[in-house]
Scaffold this active site. Sequence first.
Site, PDB file in Angstrom:
ATOM      1  N   PHE A   1       0.792  -1.225   0.000  1.00 14.98           N
ATOM      2  CA  PHE A   1       0.000   0.000   0.000  1.00 14.98           C
ATOM      3  C   PHE A   1       0.831   1.285   0.000  1.00 14.98           C
ATOM      4  O   PHE A   1       0.303   2.368  -0.215  1.00 14.98           O
ATOM      5  CB  PHE A   1      -0.990   0.042   1.181  1.00 14.98           C
TER       6      PHE A   1
ATOM      7  N   HIS B   1     -12.017  -3.993   1.117  1.00 14.05           N
ATOM      8  CA  HIS B   1     -10.740  -3.434   0.669  1.00 14.05           C
ATOM      9  C   HIS B   1     -10.857  -1.900   0.574  1.00 14.05           C
ATOM     10  O   HIS B   1     -11.938  -1.379   0.306  1.00 14.05           O
ATOM     11  CB  HIS B   1     -10.398  -4.019  -0.704  1.00 14.05           C
TER      12      HIS B   1
END
Length: 216
Positions: free
Chosen positions: A74, A182
Amino acid sequence: MGKSWEEALEGEFSKDYFRKLEAFVSAEYSKGAVYPTEERIFSAFRTVPPEKVKIVILGQDPYHEEGQANGNAFAVNKGVRKPASLRNIFKEIGNEYGKEPIDETLISWADQGVLLLNTVLTVRKGEAGSHSKKGWEIFTDRVIGEISDKREGVVFMLWGANAWKKEALIDGKKHLILKSAHPSPLSAYRGFFGNGHFKKANEYLKEKGIETVNWC
């Protein structure tokens, strides 16, 4: 990867699947752009040795555009525009703590014991998922299992269907498993926003007598 991880995963690197994976990845780098750069493939491990892991955040595979991937799930390199998923992660932290983080590299999290683990560690430029099912998943499943088996009181954040599949590898009696949608724009409003994961993680660590994470 660092001595601690190499000892913890001893024998994994000589297995047939890993040798095939190594050959595949090496060939991919020789043919064109692959991310992250070779020296950063195992960055997440070098920053957080197994004995220091407090929290595991699972991603899928690295960002596939130039300059983005830095070896931590990420995260992006310094000065790179934050992708939508990372912006949403920061937004959720802002909702929970009243302040959003400013470090897009997420190194400050890693330094505090947050292992930002992608289930696939490399990707071809512009082709999301291009290195999936080549062996990385076997390797990272082994990493997850090692943490679950050898440690206690670790928080696992599983966001989205791909990460949920890894729940079977984790001992829920020894660790805290947090699941939600998500943070991608397609699903963030279907359960990621408002999940409270960052505060829940710190509350759990505090109960265990473990130093909490400064997310901001």
